[in-house]
Structure formats: C-alpha cells, structure tokens
Design an enzyme around this catalytic site. Structure first.
Site, mmCIF file in Angstrom:
data_model
loop_
_atom_site.group_PDB
_atom_site.id
_atom_site.type_symbol
_atom_site.label_atom_id
_atom_site.label_comp_id
_atom_site.label_asym_id
_atom_site.label_seq_id
_atom_site.Cartn_x
_atom_site.Cartn_y
_atom_site.Cartn_z
ATOM 1 N N GLU A 85 0.584 -19.093 27.778
ATOM 2 C CA GLU A 85 0.890 -19.967 26.647
ATOM 3 C C GLU A 85 1.620 -19.242 25.547
ATOM 4 O OE1 GLU A 85 -2.503 -22.357 25.226
ATOM 5 O OE2 GLU A 85 -3.404 -21.750 27.112
ATOM 6 N N CYS A 105 -7.941 -13.265 30.422
ATOM 7 C CA CYS A 105 -8.515 -12.210 29.588
ATOM 8 C C CYS A 105 -9.879 -11.862 30.169
ATOM 9 C CB CYS A 105 -8.678 -12.723 28.150
ATOM 10 S SG CYS A 105 -9.301 -11.490 26.993
ATOM 11 N N CYS A 112 -13.655 -18.739 23.252
ATOM 12 C CA CYS A 112 -12.224 -18.654 23.536
ATOM 13 C C CYS A 112 -11.898 -19.149 24.951
ATOM 14 C CB CYS A 112 -11.769 -17.210 23.364
ATOM 15 S SG CYS A 112 -10.014 -16.988 23.683
ATOM 16 N N SER A 188 -3.776 -8.726 17.154
ATOM 17 C CA SER A 188 -5.172 -9.102 16.986
ATOM 18 C C SER A 188 -6.011 -8.545 18.132
ATOM 19 C CB SER A 188 -5.283 -10.632 16.954
ATOM 20 O OG SER A 188 -6.626 -11.014 16.789
ATOM 21 N N SER A 211 -10.813 -9.447 15.250
ATOM 22 C CA SER A 211 -11.641 -10.635 15.465
ATOM 23 C C SER A 211 -13.095 -10.243 15.255
ATOM 24 C CB SER A 211 -11.425 -11.163 16.892
ATOM 25 O OG SER A 211 -10.149 -11.738 16.993
ATOM 26 N N HIS A 213 -15.863 -12.277 13.544
ATOM 27 C CA HIS A 213 -16.627 -13.459 13.942
ATOM 28 C C HIS A 213 -18.144 -13.348 13.817
ATOM 29 C CE1 HIS A 213 -12.788 -14.839 15.186
ATOM 30 N NE2 HIS A 213 -12.744 -14.206 16.335
ATOM 31 N N CYS A 329 -6.091 -21.137 21.182
ATOM 32 C CA CYS A 329 -6.050 -20.089 22.185
ATOM 33 C C CYS A 329 -6.476 -20.482 23.608
ATOM 34 C CB CYS A 329 -7.015 -19.041 21.662
ATOM 35 S SG CYS A 329 -6.716 -17.434 22.244
#
Ligand code: SAH
Length: 340
Positions: A85, A105, A112, A188, A211, A213, A329
């Site tokens: 993407e 990933c 995610c 990132s 990230s 979070h 994402c």
C-alpha cells in the site's frame, strides 16, 4: 531478474557498460518518471537486450481509491505478484507520500492491520524508489516532483529492513533522482533499539518517529510484542543518543485505545517519559481494524491532548485523512487479500 531502480546512476553506468552514457541517463530518467520500456525512446535493440535481464518498472498501480478529502490510496503490484500500500496525502504545506517498506510485517502489533498475515518479504531499495516514482507520476507531471514529504509509515518495520531502507534514503535524496531533502523524510519505528543506534551513526537528517502507544512496559507488552525485547527506558536512551548526534526532534506516535492507554495516569507518565528530550507527541485515534481494541472518542482525544499541553508536553491530535477509503495502515491490503 535484476531491478534497474536498485542502482544509483553511477552504479547503473558500471552495470550497463556496453550502453552509451547518455542512454544510461535516459534509462535512469525513465525509472524516476515511472516509465516502462515501451514509453522510452530507447532503441528497440537496447530495449529487448535490457528486457532479458532487467526489470525497468518493478511497481505498477493495481488499484487506486480516492477519498472525498483528496487523499489517494494505492494498492501497488510488485513484479512477483505481491501487493503493498501507499497513500498520497494532499496538504497545504506540501503533499506527503506514506509508503511501505515491507510486504506485511513481523512485529505483530495488535492494532495494526499490516501485520495480520506476518512478513512476506522486504522491499528492495528500487521497489521503494519506484513506489515514489509511480505515485508521483500519478499526481502531476512525471518529470516534476509533486510531493514534499515522505513518511515510512505504511506496511512494514523500516528498521527491520535496515540496509535496503538506508540505500533507498541515498537513492531518493540523490540530486539525479528526486532530490528529496533528508529533513522531509520521516522514519517510523516500533523501537528496534540496536538499529536506532546504527541509524544515529549514519547521521541522516531525517525525522525519527517512535511508535510508543503505551506509558509502561506492562501495557506496551499487551499491544506490542516488541516490548518483550526492549524496555521503554532502553528506547528512550537510544532516542537521547539520536537527538544528541542529529539535533532533530523525535516524534512519539501515540494511538489512543479505549481503557488501555488513555487514562490520566498515562498523561502524567507521558510527561515524565518525554521530560528533557527534544520531542513532540502525535496523538492519533485508533482506527479499529476489526480486532478487540476500541477507539477512544474524538472528544476524549481532544481532552487528552489539551491536558498534555497544559502540563507542558508538546502534543497535537493528528487529523485523520482518508478514513472512508481504509486509510489506516495495512487495512486496504488486508481487505483485498481477504476478498481474493
Ligand atoms: N513499523 C513502523 C511503521 C508502520 S506503523 C512503526 O511501528 O512505527 C506507523 C504508525 O501507523 C503507527 O505508529 C500508528 O501511528 C499508525 N497505525 C497503525 N495502525 C493503526 C490503527 N489501527 N489506527 C491508527 N493508527 C494506526
């Protein structure tokens, strides 16, 4: 087959020694302008020789969705049939391209969508360069640069594909290619500490985004498996080092998840964590991807950011763009993989 966009102009000259230098420059320009062989003015002879061993355009648009707000989301097909993407964000202060660094990933973050089917493979530097070329050409004249910023916030963990991402930074900032300023690139990461140190040493002027979070290791472990490997304290030490060497402000990404990381205690802990570090906190509302995690409401998120600002933490609520086209994402890719 080798991918021609994996080579810098100088490397291409060394690779294609039997092709005249000015033709090699034409090939390089064709890469940057996202052209395929038949779109170039190379002779049929050179075209057919190259075609046997080299891919000129390793990335092609498979699907394009346009949001009401002008955001465009792309599914891009790679030469082996995999898809990644990419998002083009139209902004007043310069357009931004958000791109992927891996197919899938392996970091396993719970919120995610990119990670749902694991890691398939790394993108090569040339596939990442051609991603930019294809999306650039689709948003204006192919021989002009139609964007300002690039953020590595699509699918994948950039520091898990370290060497290729480093080579891509060198390619994309090259004067002969897009001549993007390092300052306009944001990388990132979920916090691969060893790689943050490696990146510091390379002294790029890019913006490093972390990230985060969560404000404790316990909470972080429940949503990000990488927290079992590195503590927040270890990450912060690495970020201090990055700031020391690069003098660049680091950005914390903080995705608000209902009843998980959005309490008043989190606000106070965020103050402590960010104390003394040149940084900014980017707060985002979770885009629920069908899992068990729920989003904090917009009003609560505004409140969260206000409270941070009141106690002296530099923070903003990131505007969500393109949510009507599966902007978050990995969501569009996940949906398409499920459909097919
Ligand atoms: N692996 C890297 C880069 C990809 S994710 C990293 O972990 O940083 C980059 C960012 O996408 C995350 O920090 C988060 O801000 C955002 N993101 C991912 N999934 C999201 C979701 N479901 N809702 C909102 N933002 C999300």
């Amino acid at each position: 087959m080798k991918i021609l966009s994996d080579f810098s102009l100088n490397e291409l000259r060394e690779e294609l020694t039997d092709i005249p230098a000015f033709r090699v420059k034409q090939i390089f320009d064709a890469i940057i302008q996202a052209k395929d062989y038949t779109d170039t003015n190379l002779s049929k002879d050179i075209q057919s020789k190259l075609k046997e061993n080299y891919i000129l355009k390793p990335v092609n648009i498979y699907k394009r969705l346009e949001s009401k707000d002008g955001t465009k989301k792309y599914l891009l097909a790679l030469s082996d049939g995999n898809i990644v993407e990419c998002v083009f964000l139209k902004q007043n202060y310069g357009n931004t391209i958000c791109m992927s660094t891996q197919v899938g990933c392996r970091m396993g973050c719970k919120f995610c969508a990119s990670t749902m089917k694991g890691l398939i493979r790394n993108l090569t530097p040339g596939e990442m360069l051609s991603t930019i070329a294809v999306v650039n050409a689709d948003n204006g004249r192919c021989n002009e640069r139609n964007f300002t910023n690039i953020v590595l916030m699509g699918s994948g963990e950039p520091l898990d594909n370290f060497d290729n991402v480093v080579k891509w930074i060198q390619l994309i900032t090259d004067k002969d290619s897009f001549n993007v300023s390092e300052r306009n690139i944001s990388l990132s990461t979920c916090g691969l500490v060893d790689k943050i140190y490696d990146l510091s040493k390379l002294n790029f002027n890019i913006t490093l985004c972390l990230s985060l979070h969560a404000t404790t290791d316990e909470i972080r472990k429940t949503i990000m498996p990488i927290a079992n490997r590195y503590t927040i304290e270890e990450i912060l030490k690495a970020l201090q080092e990055y700031v020391k060497i690069n003098s660049r402000r680091v950005v914390f990404e903080y995705c608000l998840i209902k009843d998980t990381n959005d309490s008043i205690e989190d606000i106070n802990r965020l103050k402590n964590l960010t104390k003394g570090l040149l940084c900014h906190v980017n707060v985002i509302c979770l885009n629920p991807n069908g899992g068990s995690l729920k989003a904090t409401t917009h009003k609560e998120a505004v409140d969260f950011v206000d409270k941070l600002n009141q106690i002296g933490v530099s923070a903003t609520l990131r505007r969500s763009q393109g949510s009507d086209i599966e902007g978050a994402c990995g969501m569009l890719r996940a949906k398409t993989l499920n459909e097919n």
